[in-house]
Design a protein around this motif. Structure first.
Motif, PDB file in Angstrom:
ATOM      1  N   TRP A  16       0.822  -1.203   0.000  1.00 24.97           N
ATOM      2  CA  TRP A  16       0.000   0.000   0.000  1.00 24.97           C
ATOM      3  C   TRP A  16       0.865   1.267   0.000  1.00 24.97           C
ATOM      4  CZ3 TRP A  16      -5.089  -0.417  -0.739  1.00 24.97           C
ATOM      5  CH2 TRP A  16      -5.731  -1.615  -0.395  1.00 24.97           C
ATOM      6  N   LEU A  17       0.392   2.267  -0.749  1.00 20.32           N
ATOM      7  CA  LEU A  17       0.988   3.602  -0.731  1.00 20.32           C
ATOM      8  C   LEU A  17      -0.110   4.631  -0.566  1.00 20.32           C
ATOM      9  CD1 LEU A  17       3.542   3.579  -3.732  1.00 20.32           C
ATOM     10  CD2 LEU A  17       4.077   3.355  -1.290  1.00 20.32           C
ATOM     11  N   ASP A  18       0.129   5.656   0.240  1.00 13.57           N
ATOM     12  CA  ASP A  18      -0.738   6.828   0.246  1.00 13.57           C
ATOM     13  C   ASP A  18      -0.151   7.802  -0.750  1.00 13.57           C
ATOM     14  OD1 ASP A  18      -2.504   5.874   2.102  1.00 13.57           O
ATOM     15  OD2 ASP A  18      -1.546   6.839   3.813  1.00 13.57           O
ATOM     16  N   GLY A  19      -0.850   8.024  -1.859  1.00 12.27           N
ATOM     17  CA  GLY A  19      -0.237   8.866  -2.880  1.00 12.27           C
ATOM     18  C   GLY A  19      -1.114   9.064  -4.089  1.00 12.27           C
ATOM     19  N   ALA A  20      -0.494   9.024  -5.272  1.00 11.29           N
ATOM     20  CA  ALA A  20      -1.185   9.375  -6.514  1.00 11.29           C
ATOM     21  C   ALA A  20      -0.792   8.410  -7.625  1.00 11.29           C
ATOM     22  CB  ALA A  20      -0.842  10.806  -6.915  1.00 11.29           C
ATOM     23  N   LEU A  21      -1.785   8.065  -8.422  1.00 16.43           N
ATOM     24  CA  LEU A  21      -1.585   7.255  -9.620  1.00 16.43           C
ATOM     25  C   LEU A  21      -1.817   8.157 -10.820  1.00 16.43           C
ATOM     26  CD1 LEU A  21      -2.946   3.699 -10.270  1.00 16.43           C
ATOM     27  CD2 LEU A  21      -3.374   5.490 -11.939  1.00 16.43           C
ATOM     28  N   HIS A  22      -0.845   8.223 -11.702  1.00 22.81           N
ATOM     29  CA  HIS A  22      -0.895   9.142 -12.836  1.00 22.81           C
ATOM     30  C   HIS A  22      -1.259   8.373 -14.105  1.00 22.81           C
ATOM     31  CE1 HIS A  22       0.943  12.239 -10.305  1.00 22.81           C
ATOM     32  NE2 HIS A  22       1.733  11.273  -9.858  1.00 22.81           N
ATOM     33  N   VAL A  23      -2.344   8.793 -14.745  1.00 20.73           N
ATOM     34  CA  VAL A  23      -2.838   8.152 -15.954  1.00 20.73           C
ATOM     35  C   VAL A  23      -2.378   8.945 -17.167  1.00 20.73           C
ATOM     36  CG1 VAL A  23      -4.883   7.375 -17.207  1.00 20.73           C
ATOM     37  CG2 VAL A  23      -4.873   7.345 -14.694  1.00 20.73           C
ATOM     38  N   MET A  24      -1.764   8.270 -18.113  1.00 18.75           N
ATOM     39  CA  MET A  24      -1.263   8.909 -19.317  1.00 18.75           C
ATOM     40  C   MET A  24      -2.373   9.057 -20.358  1.00 18.75           C
ATOM     41  SD  MET A  24       1.754   9.462 -18.341  1.00 18.75           S
ATOM     42  CE  MET A  24       2.574   9.996 -19.858  1.00 18.75           C
ATOM     43  N   PRO A  25      -2.185   9.931 -21.342  1.00 20.74           N
ATOM     44  CA  PRO A  25      -3.219  10.124 -22.375  1.00 20.74           C
ATOM     45  C   PRO A  25      -3.574   8.859 -23.153  1.00 20.74           C
ATOM     46  CG  PRO A  25      -1.661  11.950 -22.411  1.00 20.74           C
ATOM     47  CD  PRO A  25      -1.095  10.937 -21.467  1.00 20.74           C
ATOM     48  N   ASN A  26      -2.648   7.899 -23.223  1.00 18.80           N
ATOM     49  CA  ASN A  26      -2.938   6.659 -23.959  1.00 18.80           C
ATOM     50  C   ASN A  26      -3.709   5.639 -23.133  1.00 18.80           C
ATOM     51  OD1 ASN A  26      -1.006   5.729 -22.175  1.00 18.80           O
ATOM     52  ND2 ASN A  26       0.428   4.998 -23.736  1.00 18.80           N
ATOM     53  N   GLY A  27      -4.100   6.005 -21.879  1.00 19.62           N
ATOM     54  CA  GLY A  27      -4.892   5.113 -21.041  1.00 19.62           C
ATOM     55  C   GLY A  27      -4.086   4.166 -20.188  1.00 19.62           C
ATOM     56  N   GLN A  28      -2.760   4.321 -20.215  1.00 14.75           N
ATOM     57  CA  GLN A  28      -1.903   3.483 -19.383  1.00 14.75           C
ATOM     58  C   GLN A  28      -1.431   4.259 -18.155  1.00 14.75           C
ATOM     59  OE1 GLN A  28       0.895   2.430 -22.569  1.00 14.75           O
ATOM     60  NE2 GLN A  28       0.212   0.318 -22.400  1.00 14.75           N
ATOM     61  N   ILE A  29      -0.928   3.518 -17.166  1.00 15.46           N
ATOM     62  CA  ILE A  29      -0.415   4.136 -15.949  1.00 15.46           C
ATOM     63  C   ILE A  29       1.001   4.649 -16.207  1.00 15.46           C
ATOM     64  CG2 ILE A  29       0.228   3.734 -13.542  1.00 15.46           C
ATOM     65  CD1 ILE A  29      -1.945   1.533 -13.502  1.00 15.46           C
ATOM     66  N   GLY A  30       1.215   5.922 -15.912  1.00 12.94           N
ATOM     67  CA  GLY A  30       2.542   6.496 -16.076  1.00 12.94           C
ATOM     68  C   GLY A  30       3.434   6.166 -14.896  1.00 12.94           C
ATOM     69  N   GLU A  31       2.974   6.504 -13.711  1.00 11.62           N
ATOM     70  CA  GLU A  31       3.729   6.183 -12.507  1.00 11.62           C
ATOM     71  C   GLU A  31       2.791   6.221 -11.314  1.00 11.62           C
ATOM     72  OE1 GLU A  31       6.705   8.995 -11.443  1.00 11.62           O
ATOM     73  OE2 GLU A  31       5.509  10.740 -12.006  1.00 11.62           O
ATOM     74  N   VAL A  32       3.247   5.599 -10.228  1.00 14.35           N
ATOM     75  CA  VAL A  32       2.537   5.639  -8.961  1.00 14.35           C
ATOM     76  C   VAL A  32       3.499   6.191  -7.920  1.00 14.35           C
ATOM     77  CG1 VAL A  32       1.280   4.328  -7.230  1.00 14.35           C
ATOM     78  CG2 VAL A  32       1.180   3.616  -9.624  1.00 14.35           C
ATOM     79  N   THR A  33       3.097   7.274  -7.286  1.00 10.46           N
ATOM     80  CA  THR A  33       3.979   7.920  -6.315  1.00 10.46           C
ATOM     81  C   THR A  33       3.294   7.967  -4.953  1.00 10.46           C
ATOM     82  OG1 THR A  33       3.099  10.110  -6.899  1.00 10.46           O
ATOM     83  CG2 THR A  33       5.056   9.343  -8.092  1.00 10.46           C
TER      84      THR A  33
END
Length: 375
Positions: A16-33
C-alpha cells in the motif's frame, strides 16, 4: 484523453501507498507515487479493476440473446467495478452457439465508451456431463477437435469448461491447452483420478468450485478433492449462497491463486422477477436466482459485492483484491491488467472507507455512473 491523477491509498505490487496514480493520455499508468501509510484506515482505497471470467448477463439481458447484448452486459458490470470480463455462453444447440459467438466478435472489436473491456469468450457449454447440468439446458454433447477449432476461429475463446470424464475429452484438454486456450474442469461427475489426469493433460482450473462437481469425501475425494490437492487456480462464486463461507476459507487455504467470479445472470443489477438464462426462465428472489425447481441458476452477484463479502468473512482487503484482479489477470496471461504499475492499463476502482464504489476507470476512461444498483 487528457492526463489525469487518481489519489488515495493505492494497492501496488509492493504493498500500500498513500499517494497518486498518474494516468497517461494513452490510457496506461505512467507512474505511482507516494509513501507508506501512516495509519490503518483510509477514506479512499484505489485498487486494480476487477476481472470477471464468468459473466452470463446483467441489467436484464443475457449474452445468449445475441445482437449487441454483450455491450449492454459490459456497460452494466463496469458500474460495479468490473473493468474487463469474458462473455460466457450457455449450453445450447451448436447453431445457436455459433450465431452468438459471431455477434460477440462483431460487438467487441472496439471497446465502446462507458463499457468494460470484453477480453474474449468463456465457453461454458456444451462440452459438459449431461448428468451434471446444474442450471444448463439439456444440450450437452461430446467435444470433437474439428468442431471446437471451428468455434475458436469465430471469436477469441480464452477459456473452455469441459467434463474430462467423457470419451475423448482428455485429448481435447491437451489440444486446447497446446493452442493456448485455458481449460477448466466443470459440470462433471468425474472422480479425483479424472481430475488429476485432466490437470496432467493441461487443464488449468475449475469452474465455480464446489458447484456442479463431485464433492470431497474422505474415501472418495472427488473433483473437489483434485482441486484442493493439486490446483494452482480455480474459480469460486463468493455470493455466500453458492458456497458456505467456511468452504470458501478452506479453498482459500488450499488453492494458492483462488479467484472470484460472479457467474452473473440477466438478473444482476435488477429487481426481483423473471429473467432469461440462455433458453430458460429463472426467477430472482431473496438475493438469488433459481430455476422453477429451486436449483441455483447463476447469481445476481457483482464484483464489488464479492469484494465486500470476502472481507466480511475475514480476508484482508489486499487478499480480496488479488482474488478479483491480480489472480484472474495472471490466469489469463495478462501482464498489463490486474495490477497498478507503470505501463499497465489504467483499469482502476476507487472505493470509500465502507468499500463502496466511488470511481471506476477503464483504460484511463472515467466511467459515468448511469445505473442505480438494486439489491
Amino acid at each position: 484523453m487528457s492526463h489525469s491523477t487518481i489519489t488515495g491509498r493505492i494497492l501496488t505490487s509492493k504493498g500500500w501507498l498513500d499517494g497518486a496514480l498518474h494516468v497517461m493520455p494513452n490510457g496506461q499508468i505512467g507512474e505511482v507515487t507516494g509513501s507508506a501509510p501512516a495509519s490503518e484506515g483510509a477514506q479512499r482505497y484505489v485498487l486494480p479493476g476487477f476481472i470477471d471470467v464468468h459473466v452470463h448477463g446483467g441489467g436484464g439481458v443475457d449474452i445468449m440473446q445475441g445482437g449487441a447484448t454483450v455491450t449492454d452486459v459490459a456497460r452494466l458490470h463496469v458500474q460495479f467495478g468490473t473493468t474487463s470480463l469474458l462473455a460466457t455462453t450457455m449450453t445450447a444447440p451448436m447453431a445457436e452457439i455459433q450465431t452468438v459467438l459471431k455477434h460477440i466478435q462483431v460487438n467487441t472489436q472496439v471497446r465502446p465508451t462507458g463499457s468494460a473491456r470484453v477480453l474474449g469468450v468463456h465457453l461454458e457449454g456444451p462440452y459438459i456431463n449431461p448428468s451434471k447440468l446444474g442450471a444448463q439446458p439439456a444440450h450437452a454433447k461430446r467435444a470433437f477437435i474439428q468442431e471446437v477449432d471451428a468455434l475458436c476461429d469465430l471469436v477469441d475463446i480464452r477459456l473452455v469448461t469441459i467434463a474430462p470424464e467423457l470419451e475423448g475429452h482428455l485429448d481435447m484438454v491437451e489440444h486446447l491447452s497446446r493452442k493456448g486456450v485455458r481449460v477448466q474442469i466443470g459440470h462433471t461427475l468425474g472422480s479425483y483420478e479424472d481430475g488429476v489426469k485432466a490437470l496432467e493433460k493441461g487443464a488449468s482450473g475449475f469452474t465455480h468450485l464446489f458447484n456442479a462437481m463431485t464433492p470431497l469425501k474422505h474415501r472418495e475425494p472427488g473433483m473437489v478433492g483434485a482441486a484442493m490437492a493439486h490446483a494452482e487456480y480455480s474459480e469460486i462464486i463468493p455470493d455466500l449462497l453458492h458456497v458456505h463461507p467456511g468452504a470458501i476459507r478452506c479453498a482459500h487455504r488450499a488453492i494458492p491463486r483462488l479467484f472470484c467470479v460472479t457467474d452473473s445472470t440477466a438478473a444482476a443489477g435488477m429487481p426481483d422477477g423473471e429473467y432469461k438464462l440462455g433458453s430458460q426462465v429463472v426467477n430472482k428472489c431473496l438475493g438469488g436466482v433459481r430455476l422453477a425447481d429451486g436449483t441455483l441458476a447463476g447469481s445476481t452477484l457483482t464484483m464489488d459485492q464479492a469484494l465486500r463479502n470476502l472481507v466480511s468473512i475475514g480476508m484482508s482487503l489486499e487478499e480480496a483484491s488479488n482474488m478479483l484482479s491480480l489472480f484472474p489477470a495472471d490466469y489469463l496471461g495478462l501482464a498489463d491488467r490486474g495490477r497498478l504499475e507503470t505501463g499497465a492499463w489504467a483499469d482502476v476502482v476507487v472505493l470509500d472507507a465502507h468499500l463502496k464504489i466511488v470511481e471506476v476507470y477503464v483504460e484511463g476512461e472515467r466511467i459515468e455512473f448511469t445505473h442505480v444498483p438494486r439489491s
